[in-house]
Every structure is written in C-alpha cells, then in structure tokens.
Scaffold this active site. Structure first.
Site, PDB file in Angstrom:
ATOM      1  N   HIS A  74       0.836  -1.209   0.000  1.00 25.27           N
ATOM      2  CA  HIS A  74       0.000   0.000   0.000  1.00 25.27           C
ATOM      3  C   HIS A  74       0.865   1.250   0.000  1.00 25.27           C
ATOM      4  CE1 HIS A  74      -3.997  -1.865   1.621  1.00 25.27           C
ATOM      5  NE2 HIS A  74      -3.547  -2.462   0.527  1.00 25.27           N
ATOM      6  N   TYR A 203      -9.031   4.849   8.193  1.00 25.52           N
ATOM      7  CA  TYR A 203      -9.119   5.148   9.624  1.00 25.52           C
ATOM      8  C   TYR A 203     -10.216   6.198   9.775  1.00 25.52           C
ATOM      9  CZ  TYR A 203      -4.570   2.890  10.320  1.00 25.52           C
ATOM     10  OH  TYR A 203      -3.540   1.978  10.387  1.00 25.52           O
ATOM     11  N   PRO A 295      -3.057  -0.750  19.134  1.00 23.84           N
ATOM     12  CA  PRO A 295      -2.904  -1.201  17.736  1.00 23.84           C
ATOM     13  C   PRO A 295      -3.177  -0.138  16.680  1.00 23.84           C
ATOM     14  CG  PRO A 295      -4.980  -1.958  18.658  1.00 23.84           C
ATOM     15  CD  PRO A 295      -4.215  -1.328  19.796  1.00 23.84           C
ATOM     16  N   LYS A 299       1.946  -1.070  15.179  1.00 22.95           N
ATOM     17  CA  LYS A 299       3.393  -1.064  15.436  1.00 22.95           C
ATOM     18  C   LYS A 299       3.908  -2.259  16.227  1.00 22.95           C
ATOM     19  CE  LYS A 299       4.229   2.747  13.304  1.00 22.95           C
ATOM     20  NZ  LYS A 299       4.774   2.576  11.940  1.00 22.95           N
ATOM     21  N   TYR A 389       4.361   6.256  10.075  1.00 19.51           N
ATOM     22  CA  TYR A 389       3.500   5.131   9.685  1.00 19.51           C
ATOM     23  C   TYR A 389       4.280   4.084   8.887  1.00 19.51           C
ATOM     24  CZ  TYR A 389      -0.880   2.776   8.473  1.00 19.51           C
ATOM     25  OH  TYR A 389      -1.890   1.852   8.341  1.00 19.51           O
TER      26      TYR A 389
HETATM   27  C1  PHB Z   1      -4.758  -4.928  10.682  1.00 17.18           C
HETATM   28  O1  PHB Z   1      -4.799  -5.113   9.461  1.00 17.18           O
HETATM   29  O2  PHB Z   1      -4.993  -5.818  11.495  1.00 17.18           O
HETATM   30  C2  PHB Z   1      -4.411  -3.554  11.176  1.00 17.18           C
HETATM   31  C3  PHB Z   1      -4.029  -2.588  10.282  1.00 17.18           C
HETATM   32  C4  PHB Z   1      -3.732  -1.310  10.735  1.00 17.18           C
HETATM   33  C5  PHB Z   1      -3.815  -1.016  12.076  1.00 17.18           C
HETATM   34  C6  PHB Z   1      -4.178  -1.996  12.975  1.00 17.18           C
HETATM   35  C7  PHB Z   1      -4.478  -3.280  12.529  1.00 17.18           C
HETATM   36  O3  PHB Z   1      -3.538   0.217  12.498  1.00 17.18           O
END
Ligand code: PHB
Ligand code: APR
Length: 395
Positions: A74, A203, A295, A299, A389
């Site tokens: 991505h 998000y 989460p 990280k 990120y």
């Molecule tokens: C996930 O794909 O499980 C995932 C992706 C991004 C995050 C947290 C979990 O910030």
C-alpha cells in the site's frame, strides 16, 4: 536432563522466531521454547501491517518469498471524518516507502518453516518454563517436556514471551521501572469473507467512535470498531457489527461497505506500556515482553522485529569479537525508538478515538477535528504521520 545452547529464547512469536533466524544467519546457536502448539501459534489471528524496514529485513534474510507473493503493498491510507475521506500519500511523502498488508501469523509460518528447514530447534508445548541465574554468566531455562524436566544452560536468555510471559516478572521488581497507560476503550475486531470496500486502509473518526477498514487479501477483510473496554462480543451479532461499521465508515452518499460471513470476532485491549531497562544481567527482553502499543498505528510486530535486530547484532558482535559494548547498550538503543513509536501510537489513538464523557468535553472533540483537518491539509503534518507510519529508521 541437561542441555546447552548459546542463546535460550522464550517464546515463538515474531520476536523470538526472528531473533533465532538472525542468530542462525550469523552462526550463533539458539533454542526456542514455546508454551503453545505449532498449530496454535500459526493460526493465532493478530494484526497484519508490515513497515518498510520489516519488509526489507524479511527479504534480506531470505524469508520474504511468500510475503512478496501474497502481501498487499500500500502506498497510502485514508483518514475519514466529517463524512469525507482524505488520502495520505505515504510513498509520495516519504521518498517511496510503503507498508505491506501480510498477516502476522503468515510471518510466523514463514519463520518457523525457515528455522526448521535450517535444522533449527523450536520446542513447542514446553511446559512450566522458568528462568534462573541470569544475574550471572550461566543462565538456565527449565521446562517440562512430557514427563521429564529439562535444564537448558546458555550464555544469554532472550525473553520474547509477550506481555503475559514469565521472563519480565522474574526480574526483581526493584530493578525495573514501568510506564503504563490504559485507554478507556477497546477494539471489537472481525475477520470476514468479504471483498475489501477500498483499496487502502481507512481510519475513521466518528462521533459514535473509531472504526478501521483493513484487509488480508482480495477476498478477506479485517475490520475494527471502538467499543467499551469490557465489551462482550456475544452481544454483537454480525448484522449489528456490519450496521455499526457502515455508519462509522460511510463517507458521502452511496459509499457501501461490502458484507460477508464473519470468520473470527475478538476484543483487542488498548494499552501503552514500557518497562525500563529492557535487560537484567544476561536476560534481554524484546517485543511485547518489554512494551505494548495500542494497535492504532499497527506497530506491535514491527517494534518486536526492530528490538531483535539490535539484539542479534549485539550477540553476533559478542560471539564474533568478544565485544560486549552493544550488549551493554541494548536497552538504551531500543528504548530510543520504542518511545518514539509509543508517542506515535498514542497520538494516532488520541486523535481518532472518542474518550467518553468523563474523559472529554466538546472542546476535545473540536480539537480532534482540527488536528485531523491540519494533518490532512498541511504537507508538513501529513509527512510527519507518513514517516512514522511507514516506519522510523531502525537503530
Ligand atoms: C490490521 O490489518 O490488522 C491492522 C491494520 C492497521 C492497524 C491496525 C491493525 O492500524
Ligand atoms: N513459556 C513459553 N512461551 C511462552 C510463555 C511461557 N511462559 N508465555 C508466553 N509464551 C509465548 C506465547 O505463546 C507467544 O507465542 O511467547 C510468545 C510471545 O509472542 P507475542 O505475544 O506475539 O510477542 P512478540 O513476539 O513480542 O510479538 C509482538 O505480537 O501480540 C502481537 O500485537 C503484538 O504485534 C505484536 C507482536
């Protein structure tokens, strides 16, 4: 039964397995002791986002083949608030770095396969693991195998047994300082047989709470929504989850979330935790055994890999050159990056979640929206998010 190795590793998570793999490549022996079965650790659903540095290390050390084939690369993410989406161009803002969606348990499978193919030793279902004498030069790990008790002598112990393992609690309390923050919410997460509804992660900040649209493959989505810390997943029938996700993720008329069969459902605790120092004598803590991040920034796995990269280098330098300098500095080196990653994970969490009436007021909501507006309208602010990120440089 007495046995010996150079480095005894407790825990076959990303930290323990990656360490054993890196040590093997440097000609250093290790034995990994894991309380659960191989099947359990290879199927345990966790997060699935790899930083550029983690991807590079997996490729450089020869365990990136399947990730290259199955992983989703991505170049951006989307922040949604006020019913609108805003893309953060990760690779454009970081000189080309990207993130890769590849499930943690797939990384575990690749590392276990590589260790066993190289003749490495992983003791699964090791019972009653305990560690001893790590205040001296010959630490020992005891564990039960079937009916016999085994004592594994080693030069060093790597405590890679996660947050609820036995290594950190075995260090005398006075020797450690802990830093802890528990958030007044959790995540209800699902894995679903549904085509992703967007090519990139979303998000979403919403008055009803945070939501995240992630994925595992072109057929499987991974979705999370903010819930109460003690939420009972049993009270969330699938349709209710889909309805709530649609509400929180929707941006503009007509955006539709693809629905499907829910394969797995679970609650993820939200906590920031660090212990200092990350070593005691000949015991070295790495990954979740030493620190937990919420989460929101994905990280956890990446920080575990960053720790063991430093530890492997220090142990290799010791065995190759008798030099203890890096070993002595292990904790100091790791904690510099750990705290920066803690800061980013706390910031993402604080910007995107509703803290509930007793912890926030209308001012906070306006401030969060202003922060999101700033991050999505200022190149400098977007770049800060992007560089954290995709992953800060590894020490
Ligand atoms: C996930 O794909 O499980 C995932 C992706 C991004 C995050 C947290 C979990 O910030
Ligand atoms: N004896 C042996 N093994 C143990 C013991 C014990 N007493 N206690 C725990 N373990 C094992 C667990 O079963 C697990 O397989 O240690 C391993 C620790 O792995 P993780 O919890 O995955 O921790 P780590 O390798 O540090 O990776 C951190 O994992 O949990 C995610 O979100 C977290 O992404 C982060 C990453």
């Amino acid at each position: 039964m007495n046995r010996r190795t150079q480095v005894g590793i407790v825990g076959a998570g990303p930290a323990g397995l990656m360490l054993s793999h890196l040590l093997h490549l440097a000609g250093v022996d290790s034995v990994v002791l894991e309380a659960r079965s191989r099947k359990y650790v290879e199927e345990r659903v966790r997060a699935g986002l790899l930083e550029q540095g983690t991807v590079n290390l997996l490729n450089e050390t020869g365990v990136g083949e399947r990730m290259k084939r199955l992983g989703l690369v991505h170049h951006g993410i989307e922040l949604r608030f006020g019913g609108r989406g805003h893309r953060i161009d990760l690779s454009g803002l970081t000189g080309g770095s990207t993130v890769t969606i590849y499930a943690q348990h797939e990384v575990i499978k690749d590392l276990i396969a590589a260790r066993l193919a190289a003749g490495g030793e992983i003791v699964f279902e090791a019972g009653d693991v305990s560690i001893h004498d790590f205040d001296g030069p010959t630490p020992k790990i005891r564990y039960r195998m079937d009916r016999s008790v085994v004592e594994l002598s080693c030069d060093f112990i790597a405590g890679c047994d996660g947050f609820r393992g036995i290594c950190r609690p075995t260090i005398p309390a006075g020797a450690l300082t802990t830093y802890d923050r528990i958030y007044p919410f959790a995540w209800l997460g699902i894995l679903a047989e549904a085509r992703p509804s967007s090519d990139e992660l979303i998000y979403a900040y919403h008055e009803r709470g945070f939501a995240l649209h992630s994925m595992r493959s072109p057929e499987i989505t991974r979705l999370y929504l903010q819930c109460a810390p003690d939420e009972d997943p049993g009270k969330w029938p699938d349709e209710k989850i889909w309805d709530e996700l649609q509400l929180r993720l929707a941006a503009g008329a007509g955006w539709k979330l693809n629905r499907g069969v829910v394969l797995q459902k679970g609650i993820t605790e939200m906590r920031s935790f660090v212990v200092e120092p990350m070593q005691s004598g000949t015991l070295f803590l790495a990954g979740d055994a030493a620190h937990i991040v919420p989460p929101t920034g994905a990280k956890g796995l990446n920080l575990a890999v960053a720790d063991v990269r430093v530890l492997a280098r220090a142990l290799t330098d010791y065995y190759a050159n008798g030099n203890r300098e890096l070993l002595t500095k292990y904790s100091e080196i790791c904690l510099r990056r750990v705290w920066k990653v803690q800061r980013f994970s706390w910031w993402m969490t604080s910007m995107l979640h509703r803290f509930g009436n007793e912890n926030e007021n209308a001012f906070d909501q306006r401030r969060q929206l202003a922060e999101l507006d700033y991050v999505t309208s200022s190149r400098a602010a977007a770049q800060t998010l992007a560089e954290n990120y995709v992953g800060l440089p590894m020490e």
